[in-house]
Motif scaffolding. Structure first.
Motif, PDB file in Angstrom:
ATOM      1  N   GLY A 111       0.773  -1.228   0.000  1.00 34.78           N
ATOM      2  CA  GLY A 111       0.000   0.000   0.000  1.00 34.78           C
ATOM      3  C   GLY A 111       0.807   1.283   0.000  1.00 34.78           C
ATOM      4  N   ALA A 112       2.139   1.198   0.020  1.00 34.87           N
ATOM      5  CA  ALA A 112       2.945   2.427  -0.008  1.00 34.87           C
ATOM      6  C   ALA A 112       2.718   3.148  -1.330  1.00 34.87           C
ATOM      7  CB  ALA A 112       4.426   2.102   0.171  1.00 34.87           C
ATOM      8  N   THR A 113       2.670   4.472  -1.258  1.00 37.27           N
ATOM      9  CA  THR A 113       2.452   5.299  -2.450  1.00 37.27           C
ATOM     10  C   THR A 113       3.555   6.349  -2.567  1.00 37.27           C
ATOM     11  OG1 THR A 113       1.087   6.908  -1.260  1.00 37.27           O
ATOM     12  CG2 THR A 113      -0.071   5.051  -2.324  1.00 37.27           C
ATOM     13  N   PHE A 114       3.715   6.843  -3.788  1.00 34.98           N
ATOM     14  CA  PHE A 114       4.631   7.940  -4.070  1.00 34.98           C
ATOM     15  C   PHE A 114       3.803   9.058  -4.691  1.00 34.98           C
ATOM     16  CE2 PHE A 114       7.269  10.205  -7.201  1.00 34.98           C
ATOM     17  CZ  PHE A 114       8.223  10.729  -6.353  1.00 34.98           C
ATOM     18  N   ASP A 115       3.757  10.191  -4.037  1.00 37.56           N
ATOM     19  CA  ASP A 115       2.934  11.323  -4.493  1.00 37.56           C
ATOM     20  C   ASP A 115       1.510  10.857  -4.813  1.00 37.56           C
ATOM     21  OD1 ASP A 115       5.123  12.941  -4.165  1.00 37.56           O
ATOM     22  OD2 ASP A 115       5.418  13.360  -6.285  1.00 37.56           O
ATOM     23  N   GLY A 116       1.001   9.928  -4.006  1.00 39.60           N
ATOM     24  CA  GLY A 116      -0.351   9.418  -4.171  1.00 39.60           C
ATOM     25  C   GLY A 116      -0.498   8.320  -5.202  1.00 39.60           C
ATOM     26  N   HIS A 117       0.591   7.946  -5.884  1.00 45.53           N
ATOM     27  CA  HIS A 117       0.550   6.911  -6.925  1.00 45.53           C
ATOM     28  C   HIS A 117       0.984   5.567  -6.345  1.00 45.53           C
ATOM     29  CE1 HIS A 117       0.078   9.842 -10.198  1.00 45.53           C
ATOM     30  NE2 HIS A 117       0.930  10.592  -9.512  1.00 45.53           N
ATOM     31  N   PRO A 118       0.290   4.491  -6.701  1.00 44.47           N
ATOM     32  CA  PRO A 118       0.715   3.156  -6.272  1.00 44.47           C
ATOM     33  C   PRO A 118       1.843   2.643  -7.160  1.00 44.47           C
ATOM     34  CG  PRO A 118      -1.226   2.978  -7.647  1.00 44.47           C
ATOM     35  CD  PRO A 118      -0.938   4.459  -7.489  1.00 44.47           C
ATOM     36  N   ALA A 119       2.161   1.377  -7.029  1.00 43.61           N
ATOM     37  CA  ALA A 119       3.198   0.755  -7.851  1.00 43.61           C
ATOM     38  C   ALA A 119       2.947   1.038  -9.323  1.00 43.61           C
ATOM     39  CB  ALA A 119       3.214  -0.754  -7.607  1.00 43.61           C
ATOM     40  N   GLY A 120       4.011   1.381 -10.041  1.00 46.10           N
ATOM     41  CA  GLY A 120       3.899   1.673 -11.470  1.00 46.10           C
ATOM     42  C   GLY A 120       4.709   2.901 -11.833  1.00 46.10           C
ATOM     43  N   TRP A 121       4.255   3.594 -12.863  1.00 46.28           N
ATOM     44  CA  TRP A 121       4.986   4.728 -13.430  1.00 46.28           C
ATOM     45  C   TRP A 121       4.229   6.031 -13.224  1.00 46.28           C
ATOM     46  CZ3 TRP A 121       9.680   3.756 -15.808  1.00 46.28           C
ATOM     47  CH2 TRP A 121       9.950   2.418 -16.112  1.00 46.28           C
ATOM     48  N   CYS A 122       4.984   7.108 -13.101  1.00 47.70           N
ATOM     49  CA  CYS A 122       4.433   8.456 -12.988  1.00 47.70           C
ATOM     50  C   CYS A 122       5.354   9.369 -13.796  1.00 47.70           C
ATOM     51  CB  CYS A 122       4.413   8.859 -11.521  1.00 47.70           C
ATOM     52  SG  CYS A 122       3.927  10.551 -11.199  1.00 47.70           S
ATOM     53  N   VAL A 123       4.768  10.277 -14.559  1.00 52.71           N
ATOM     54  CA  VAL A 123       5.566  11.190 -15.385  1.00 52.71           C
ATOM     55  C   VAL A 123       5.209  12.635 -15.035  1.00 52.71           C
ATOM     56  CG1 VAL A 123       6.085  11.960 -17.736  1.00 52.71           C
ATOM     57  CG2 VAL A 123       5.743   9.513 -17.269  1.00 52.71           C
TER      58      VAL A 123
END
Length: 159
Positions: A111-123
């Motif tokens: 369940g950890a997120t990065f800037d509200g995003h789950p596992a995967g990619w963000c651009v």
């Protein structure tokens, strides 16, 4: 996995990114092409976990944030630099992306997120800025920066 193997793996990704504008459509393409759980995502996540465990990734620390630039921009990586951070329930330093930023989010805690995003990619597109934040646990985040460009500055709200 060695740093040289890691660079070859990254070069396979950056070859596909070369020439694409950094925008929402690239983020959607990355998540459709190499979603969490895909062979490429798993290879990158395994490589990052191995690099951290062996000490050649995230080999610097400041205030609980582990980080490090493993690859400088070069023709081998199509002009992208590669940084990896290890964060747990914290916000990193505010920074600008002059040419954009591509992030691969690899939760180490469910369940950890990065800037509200789950596992995967963000651009993030050119000229964007943020205070990178991992919430709900611990995650590794791989940053691809065109030309290695990043500008650390004060957040406009703290001036």
């Amino acid at each position: 996995m060695s740093p040289q193997d890691f660079q070859r793996l990254i070069a396979g990704v950056t070859a596909q990114l070369d020439g694409h504008p950094l925008d929402g459509s690239l983020g959607a393409w990355l998540n459709a092409t190499w979603p969490a759980g895909s062979a490429m995502y798993d290879a990158l996540a395994d490589a990052c976990r191995t690099g951290v465990a062996e000490g050649w990734l995230c080999n610097r620390e400041h205030g609980g944030l582990r980080f490090g630039r493993i690859i400088k921009p070069s023709p081998d990586t199509h002009g992208f630099s590669v940084d990896v951070v290890d964060m747990q329930d914290m916000a990193g330093p505010y920074h600008l992306h002059p040419h954009g930023e591509i992030d691969l989010i690899m939760p180490l805690s469910d369940g950890a997120t990065f800037d509200g995003h789950p596992a995967g990619w963000c651009v993030y597109g050119p000229g964007s800025a943020h205070r990178p934040t991992v919430a709900q646990g611990r995650a590794l985040v791989l940053y691809l920066l065109p030309q290695g460009a990043i500008e650390f500055t004060r957040d406009a709200t703290t001036v």
